[in-house]
Structures are given as structure tokens and as C-alpha cells.
Write an enzyme that holds these catalytic residues in place. Structure first.
Site, PDB file in Angstrom:
ATOM      1  N   TYR A 152       1.681  -2.671   0.119  1.00  0.00           N
ATOM      2  CA  TYR A 152       1.163  -1.685  -0.842  1.00  0.00           C
ATOM      3  C   TYR A 152       0.069  -0.844  -0.190  1.00  0.00           C
ATOM      4  O   TYR A 152       0.133   0.383  -0.189  1.00  0.00           O
ATOM      5  CB  TYR A 152       0.619  -2.430  -2.060  1.00  0.00           C
ATOM      6  CG  TYR A 152       0.108  -1.556  -3.176  1.00  0.00           C
ATOM      7  CD1 TYR A 152       0.983  -0.858  -4.009  1.00  0.00           C
ATOM      8  CD2 TYR A 152      -1.261  -1.446  -3.430  1.00  0.00           C
ATOM      9  CE1 TYR A 152       0.507  -0.070  -5.053  1.00  0.00           C
ATOM     10  CE2 TYR A 152      -1.740  -0.662  -4.472  1.00  0.00           C
ATOM     11  CZ  TYR A 152      -0.849   0.026  -5.278  1.00  0.00           C
ATOM     12  OH  TYR A 152      -1.338   0.804  -6.308  1.00  0.00           O
ATOM     13  N   ASN A 197      -3.312  -9.929 -18.198  1.00  0.00           N
ATOM     14  CA  ASN A 197      -3.248 -11.402 -18.189  1.00  0.00           C
ATOM     15  C   ASN A 197      -4.230 -12.014 -19.176  1.00  0.00           C
ATOM     16  O   ASN A 197      -3.861 -12.837 -20.017  1.00  0.00           O
ATOM     17  CB  ASN A 197      -3.605 -11.933 -16.793  1.00  0.00           C
ATOM     18  CG  ASN A 197      -2.370 -12.214 -15.956  1.00  0.00           C
ATOM     19  OD1 ASN A 197      -1.276 -11.796 -16.305  1.00  0.00           O
ATOM     20  ND2 ASN A 197      -2.552 -12.901 -14.846  1.00  0.00           N
ATOM     21  N   GLN A 216     -15.869 -12.072  -8.007  1.00  0.00           N
ATOM     22  CA  GLN A 216     -15.379 -10.791  -7.470  1.00  0.00           C
ATOM     23  C   GLN A 216     -15.498  -9.724  -8.564  1.00  0.00           C
ATOM     24  O   GLN A 216     -15.422 -10.061  -9.754  1.00  0.00           O
ATOM     25  CB  GLN A 216     -13.931 -10.907  -6.957  1.00  0.00           C
ATOM     26  CG  GLN A 216     -12.836 -11.090  -8.001  1.00  0.00           C
ATOM     27  CD  GLN A 216     -12.595 -12.545  -8.363  1.00  0.00           C
ATOM     28  OE1 GLN A 216     -13.521 -13.323  -8.501  1.00  0.00           O
ATOM     29  NE2 GLN A 216     -11.335 -12.904  -8.557  1.00  0.00           N
ATOM     30  N   THR A 217     -15.693  -8.478  -8.149  1.00  0.00           N
ATOM     31  CA  THR A 217     -15.907  -7.420  -9.152  1.00  0.00           C
ATOM     32  C   THR A 217     -14.792  -6.377  -9.106  1.00  0.00           C
ATOM     33  O   THR A 217     -14.151  -6.168  -8.071  1.00  0.00           O
ATOM     34  CB  THR A 217     -17.246  -6.685  -8.911  1.00  0.00           C
ATOM     35  OG1 THR A 217     -17.172  -5.984  -7.668  1.00  0.00           O
ATOM     36  CG2 THR A 217     -18.419  -7.645  -8.923  1.00  0.00           C
ATOM     37  N   ARG A 284     -15.402  -3.916  -5.856  1.00  0.00           N
ATOM     38  CA  ARG A 284     -14.799  -2.579  -5.873  1.00  0.00           C
ATOM     39  C   ARG A 284     -15.511  -1.735  -6.918  1.00  0.00           C
ATOM     40  O   ARG A 284     -15.625  -2.132  -8.082  1.00  0.00           O
ATOM     41  CB  ARG A 284     -13.320  -2.685  -6.203  1.00  0.00           C
ATOM     42  CG  ARG A 284     -12.632  -1.352  -6.122  1.00  0.00           C
ATOM     43  CD  ARG A 284     -11.174  -1.460  -6.420  1.00  0.00           C
ATOM     44  NE  ARG A 284     -10.428  -2.178  -5.414  1.00  0.00           N
ATOM     45  CZ  ARG A 284      -9.307  -2.835  -5.679  1.00  0.00           C
ATOM     46  NH1 ARG A 284      -8.849  -2.872  -6.897  1.00  0.00           N
ATOM     47  NH2 ARG A 284      -8.657  -3.443  -4.721  1.00  0.00           N
TER      48      ARG A 284
HETATM   49  P1  NAD Z   1       3.711   0.772 -13.137  1.00  0.00           P
HETATM   50  O1  NAD Z   1       4.325  -0.331 -12.335  1.00  0.00           O
HETATM   51  O2  NAD Z   1       3.593   0.600 -14.599  1.00  0.00           O
HETATM   52  O3  NAD Z   1       4.477   2.140 -12.877  1.00  0.00           O
HETATM   53  C1  NAD Z   1       5.150   2.443 -11.690  1.00  0.00           C
HETATM   54  C2  NAD Z   1       6.466   3.105 -12.058  1.00  0.00           C
HETATM   55  O4  NAD Z   1       7.171   3.451 -10.846  1.00  0.00           O
HETATM   56  C3  NAD Z   1       7.390   2.176 -12.846  1.00  0.00           C
HETATM   57  O5  NAD Z   1       7.883   2.856 -13.970  1.00  0.00           O
HETATM   58  C4  NAD Z   1       8.493   1.831 -11.862  1.00  0.00           C
HETATM   59  O6  NAD Z   1       9.721   1.523 -12.480  1.00  0.00           O
HETATM   60  C5  NAD Z   1       8.527   3.086 -11.016  1.00  0.00           C
HETATM   61  N1  NAD Z   1       9.101   2.878  -9.683  1.00  0.00           N
HETATM   62  C6  NAD Z   1       8.801   1.898  -8.788  1.00  0.00           C
HETATM   63  N2  NAD Z   1       9.541   2.056  -7.683  1.00  0.00           N
HETATM   64  C7  NAD Z   1      10.306   3.166  -7.872  1.00  0.00           C
HETATM   65  C8  NAD Z   1      11.274   3.835  -7.091  1.00  0.00           C
HETATM   66  N3  NAD Z   1      11.607   3.393  -5.860  1.00  0.00           N
HETATM   67  N4  NAD Z   1      11.889   4.929  -7.599  1.00  0.00           N
HETATM   68  C9  NAD Z   1      11.562   5.374  -8.845  1.00  0.00           C
HETATM   69  N5  NAD Z   1      10.663   4.786  -9.631  1.00  0.00           N
HETATM   70  C10 NAD Z   1      10.041   3.691  -9.148  1.00  0.00           C
HETATM   71  O7  NAD Z   1       2.282   1.069 -12.480  1.00  0.00           O
HETATM   72  P2  NAD Z   1       1.123   2.063 -12.933  1.00  0.00           P
HETATM   73  O8  NAD Z   1      -0.081   1.249 -13.167  1.00  0.00           O
HETATM   74  O9  NAD Z   1       1.597   2.977 -13.993  1.00  0.00           O
HETATM   75  O10 NAD Z   1       0.886   2.870 -11.573  1.00  0.00           O
HETATM   76  C11 NAD Z   1       1.376   4.189 -11.406  1.00  0.00           C
HETATM   77  C12 NAD Z   1       0.914   4.715 -10.052  1.00  0.00           C
HETATM   78  O11 NAD Z   1      -0.512   4.730 -10.006  1.00  0.00           O
HETATM   79  C13 NAD Z   1       1.380   3.861  -8.882  1.00  0.00           C
HETATM   80  O12 NAD Z   1       1.736   4.712  -7.807  1.00  0.00           O
HETATM   81  C14 NAD Z   1       0.155   3.059  -8.519  1.00  0.00           C
HETATM   82  O13 NAD Z   1       0.141   2.712  -7.153  1.00  0.00           O
HETATM   83  C15 NAD Z   1      -0.964   4.019  -8.881  1.00  0.00           C
HETATM   84  N6  NAD Z   1      -2.207   3.289  -9.180  1.00  0.00           N
HETATM   85  C16 NAD Z   1      -2.357   2.601 -10.355  1.00  0.00           C
HETATM   86  C17 NAD Z   1      -3.519   1.888 -10.605  1.00  0.00           C
HETATM   87  C18 NAD Z   1      -3.749   1.140 -11.890  1.00  0.00           C
HETATM   88  O14 NAD Z   1      -4.793   0.494 -12.049  1.00  0.00           O
HETATM   89  N7  NAD Z   1      -2.876   1.213 -12.883  1.00  0.00           N
HETATM   90  C19 NAD Z   1      -4.542   1.866  -9.641  1.00  0.00           C
HETATM   91  C20 NAD Z   1      -4.344   2.543  -8.434  1.00  0.00           C
HETATM   92  C21 NAD Z   1      -3.177   3.271  -8.230  1.00  0.00           C
HETATM   93  N1  UDP Z   2      -7.445 -12.008 -11.383  1.00  0.00           N
HETATM   94  C1  UDP Z   2      -7.859 -13.162 -12.038  1.00  0.00           C
HETATM   95  N2  UDP Z   2      -7.000 -13.731 -12.916  1.00  0.00           N
HETATM   96  C2  UDP Z   2      -5.792 -13.205 -13.213  1.00  0.00           C
HETATM   97  C3  UDP Z   2      -5.377 -12.022 -12.567  1.00  0.00           C
HETATM   98  C4  UDP Z   2      -6.228 -11.463 -11.631  1.00  0.00           C
HETATM   99  O1  UDP Z   2      -8.967 -13.663 -11.811  1.00  0.00           O
HETATM  100  O2  UDP Z   2      -5.081 -13.801 -14.069  1.00  0.00           O
HETATM  101  C5  UDP Z   2      -8.375 -11.371 -10.436  1.00  0.00           C
HETATM  102  C6  UDP Z   2      -7.769 -11.014  -9.088  1.00  0.00           C
HETATM  103  O3  UDP Z   2      -7.848 -12.107  -8.206  1.00  0.00           O
HETATM  104  C7  UDP Z   2      -8.643  -9.854  -8.669  1.00  0.00           C
HETATM  105  C8  UDP Z   2      -9.021  -9.174  -9.984  1.00  0.00           C
HETATM  106  O4  UDP Z   2      -8.759 -10.137 -10.994  1.00  0.00           O
HETATM  107  O5  UDP Z   2      -9.815 -10.336  -8.042  1.00  0.00           O
HETATM  108  C9  UDP Z   2      -8.210  -7.929 -10.260  1.00  0.00           C
HETATM  109  O6  UDP Z   2      -6.841  -8.244 -10.105  1.00  0.00           O
HETATM  110  P1  UDP Z   2      -5.669  -7.212 -10.432  1.00  0.00           P
HETATM  111  O7  UDP Z   2      -4.403  -7.867 -10.007  1.00  0.00           O
HETATM  112  O8  UDP Z   2      -5.776  -6.762 -11.839  1.00  0.00           O
HETATM  113  O9  UDP Z   2      -5.992  -5.936  -9.549  1.00  0.00           O
HETATM  114  P2  UDP Z   2      -6.383  -5.712  -8.007  1.00  0.00           P
HETATM  115  O10 UDP Z   2      -6.630  -7.022  -7.326  1.00  0.00           O
HETATM  116  O11 UDP Z   2      -5.228  -4.996  -7.436  1.00  0.00           O
HETATM  117  O12 UDP Z   2      -7.624  -4.920  -8.097  1.00  0.00           O
END
Ligand code: NAD
Ligand code: UDP
Length: 320
Positions: A152, A197, A216-217, A284
Site C-alpha cells: 500500500y 472496529n 499509538q496516536t 500520526r
Molecule cells: P474503500 O476501500 O472504502 O474504497 C476503495 C474503493 O476502491 C472500493 O470501492 C473498492 O471496491 C475500489 N477498488 C479497489 N480496487 C479497485 C480496482 N482495482 N479497480 C476499481 N476499483 C477498485 O476505501 P476508502 O476509505 O473510501 O479510500 C478511498 C481512497 O482514499 C483510497 O485510495 C485510499 O487509499 C485513500 N485514503 C483513505 C483514507 C481513509 O482514512 N479512509 C486515508 C488515506 C487515503
Molecule cells: N487498531 C487497534 N484496534 C483495532 C484496529 C486498529 O488498536 O481493532 C490500531 C492500529 O494498530 C493502529 C490504529 O488503530 O495503530 C489505526 O489503525 P487503522 O487500521 O484504522 O489505520 P492505520 O493504521 O492505517 O492508520
């Protein structure tokens, strides 16, 4: 899509449009008068996220995998396709990297052919386990290139590289935002992210699973604020390429988050501590100075208010 809307430059393609963020973006674009083409392979996206849009004459859904080329006519491309939660992006890591890299190449190629503006949903994960705190956009990050999160993190970093090379080499109009942890209604109940979760566990009366010591934050942004920032970025002038951090700078430990959710749900669930996943970032927090000054954007929704909306959503879907 009509030739009149083409003149207005408001035909939008949203890749990943049936996912959590993408479906909210589709809603907001339709409200703003766009024609929306939602492109998604439904890997983590859910049909119920866009069910209310089916039948809207300005909305189209296309089941398509962005790792394959796509030929359509649009004015703006919002590239969100990519699984975002660790359990989903680690399920098929090769496909995750392909989605970020081949997906970016295909969407950038489309933007180049059409002269369309293109926005990349990049991520705070490009900073890895950061040694600079809070994270500013000029920090290059601290990322493990061969660990379980690398598919990722490195996929998203390579996508940023591609965006800036298409911009320098082919003058593609790019917009790169780095999204920090975002939450809200339509998160997938089983996607393993911490907010979903804890809420689902609290509502079901199950133990809340804190990984590690819970110190962790993360800094959590409500989805409405995030989409507002994303739209401001797309509407900014062409010289604004980013990257720009978009997130909420208020930082919480996972223990604080768990306690807040227990309080808001009134749940009697207990907190349990499980092993911390490999390479889990310890802290973060976005520095959003650039978003404030360039986009006039900052988040407005307080964590408790956003959590209340999200809890109501999960109560509804778990109840049905
Ligand atoms: P999500 O998993 O709900 O949405 C991702 C969407 O992409 C899904 O609908 C999935 O079916 C689609 N997808 C995955 N692979 C695909 C492919 N090969 N072709 C077409 N569609 C595909 O996640 P989200 O939280 O809505 O995230 C959306 C975007 O924002 C992502 O690119 C993610 O990396 C980015 N992002 C999200 C967060 C967050 O906290 N939600 C944080 C940082 C970045
Ligand atoms: N985390 C947790 N319990 C859970 C799921 C996640 O303590 O059931 C923690 C995880 O280890 C991380 C933080 O929550 O430190 C955020 O996790 P998330 O998967 O939401 O996002 P990311 O790690 O990608 O920021």
C-alpha cells in the site's frame, strides 16, 4: 452525458466511487451539478453505498478494474480506487500495488488524452512510521519497502511519482492530496479499521481490541470535512498541484478513542490488548498549514460529533 454538460466541464469520473469516501464524493458532486461516472470493481466497495443514486439520470455505475485501460469522455478524474484498510490491502498485496500503480497509469493516460484535471487520493502512509511530527508535506517519510504494509505505502508513493512525472513530462493537470485517517458513515463494518472496529464491537457488546499498549496516536477527520477539502483541491487553480495534507490535526491515543466510543455508545464492553501489527506507525498528525493557506480549508467537525453520526449509521446497518 449531454453535450451541454460537456461545455460546463462538469463530467466527473470517480474511481473507487462505491467505497466509503468515493460514495460521499459522488453525492457531493451530484449536489454540485456534476454528471458522475462511478467506476469500481466492488472489491471493498458496497452497492448499498450508491443504491440511493441508481436511477438518478446524472449518475452512472460502471463495474471495472482500473488496472485495465478505460476509454470514456470526462472532464475531471478523481482517482480513489484502492483498498484502504490494512486487512483488505494485505489480502492480495500484488493486486494492491497493481491497483495503485497500473491504476494511476491508466487514469493519468486518460487524463492526458482528454486534457482532464486529475486528483489523486494519496495517503499519510507515504510518511510511514514518521520521524518528523507533525508531518509536513516536505518530509520524505520513513517507509519499510518490504514489509506487510509496503504494497500500500510504496504503491501510493509510486503513484505520486507517476502523477508528478505526467505533470512534468506531459503537462497533465494534477492534484495530489495526502489523506489522513478519515471515518464516518459507510465505512465497511468488517474492514478492520480502528473506528469501525471499536464501534461495531461496542454495539455488539464484544471486547474492544486495542493493538499494543494503545499509546499509538492517530488524528481522525470526519468524512464531510475531508470531502470538502478534496473538492476545494480539485477547484483550485492549475498551479496548485500539491501534495497537500488533508486531515484533522487533533491527535488521540487508541485508548482515548476506545474510551470515547464506550462513553458515546453506553456499552459495557471491556477493553482487551492484542499484539501490535508489524510496522504499525506509532504516531500520526498532519500539519495542515498548506491546506489552510492554499485552499482556505480546515476541518470543522469535532471527534465526538462525528462519532455520534457514525455510531447512528452502524446502529442502523447492524439492526437491519
Ligand atoms: P474503500 O476501500 O472504502 O474504497 C476503495 C474503493 O476502491 C472500493 O470501492 C473498492 O471496491 C475500489 N477498488 C479497489 N480496487 C479497485 C480496482 N482495482 N479497480 C476499481 N476499483 C477498485 O476505501 P476508502 O476509505 O473510501 O479510500 C478511498 C481512497 O482514499 C483510497 O485510495 C485510499 O487509499 C485513500 N485514503 C483513505 C483514507 C481513509 O482514512 N479512509 C486515508 C488515506 C487515503
Ligand atoms: N487498531 C487497534 N484496534 C483495532 C484496529 C486498529 O488498536 O481493532 C490500531 C492500529 O494498530 C493502529 C490504529 O488503530 O495503530 C489505526 O489503525 P487503522 O487500521 O484504522 O489505520 P492505520 O493504521 O492505517 O492508520
Amino acid at each position: 452525458m449531454s453535450s451541454v454538460s460537456a461545455l460546463l466541464e462538469n463530467r466527473s469520473l470517480v474511481s473507487g466511487g462505491s467505497g466509503f469516501l468515493g460514495s460521499h464524493l459522488c453525492d457531493r458532486l451530484l449536489e454540485a451539478g456534476h454528471d458522475v461516472l462511478c467506476v469500481d470493481n466492488l472489491f471493498t466497495g458496497q452497492k448499498r453505498n450508491i443504491a440511493h443514486l441508481i436511477g438518478n439520470p446524472r449518475f452512472e455505475f460502471l463495474r471495472h478494474d482500473v488496472t485495465f485501460p478505460l476509454f470514456v469522455e470526462v472532464d475531471q478524474i478523481w482517482n480513489l480506487a484502492c483498498p484502504a484498510s490494512p486487512i483488505h490491502y494485505q489480502h492480495d498485496p500484488v493486486q494492491t500495488t497493481k491497483t495503485s500503480v497500473h491504476g494511476a497509469i491508466n487514469m493519468l493516460g486518460l487524463a492526458k488524452r482528454l486534457g482532464a484535471k486529475i486528483l489523486q487520493a494519496s495517503t499519510s502512509e507515504v510518511y510511514g512510521d514518521p520521524q518528523v511530527h507533525p508531518q509536513t508535506e516536505d518530509y520524505w517519510g520513513h517507509v519499510n519497502p518490504i514489509g506487510p504494509r509496503s504494497c500500500y505505502d510504496e504503491g501510493k508513493r509510486c503513484a505520486e511519482t507517476l502523477f508528478f512525472d505526467y505533470h512534468r513530462q506531459n503537462q497533465v493537470r494534477i492534484k495530489v492530496i495526502r489523506i489522513f485517517n478519515t471515518y464516518g458513515p459507510r465505512m465497511h463494518p468488517n474492514d478492520g479499521r480502528v473506528v469501525s472496529n471499536f464501534i461495531v464491537q461496542a454495539l455488539k457488546g464484544e471486547d474492544l481490541t486495542i493493538y499494543g499498549e494503545g499509546l499509538q496516536t492517530r488524528s481522525f477527520c470526519y468524512v464531510d470535512d475531508l470531502i470538502d477539502g478534496m473538492m476545494r483541491m480539485m477547484n483550485s487553480s492549475d498551479d496548485v498541484t500539491g501534495p497537500i495534507n488533508v486531515g484533522n490535526p487533533t491527535e488521540f491515543t487508541m485508548i482515548q478513542l476506545a474510551e470515547t466510543i464506550l462513553g458515546l455508545t453506553g456499552s459495557a464492553s471491556r477493553i482487551v490488548f492484542l499484539p501490535i501489527p508489524q510496522d504499525d506507525p506509532r504516531q500520526r498528525q498532519p500539519d495542515i498549514t498548506r491546506a489552510r493557506t492554499t485552499l482556505g480549508w480546515e476541518p470543522k467537525v469535532q471527534l465526538e460529533d462525528g462519532l455520534k453520526e457514525t455510531i447512528s449509521y452502524f446502529r442502523r446497518i447492524l439492526g437491519s
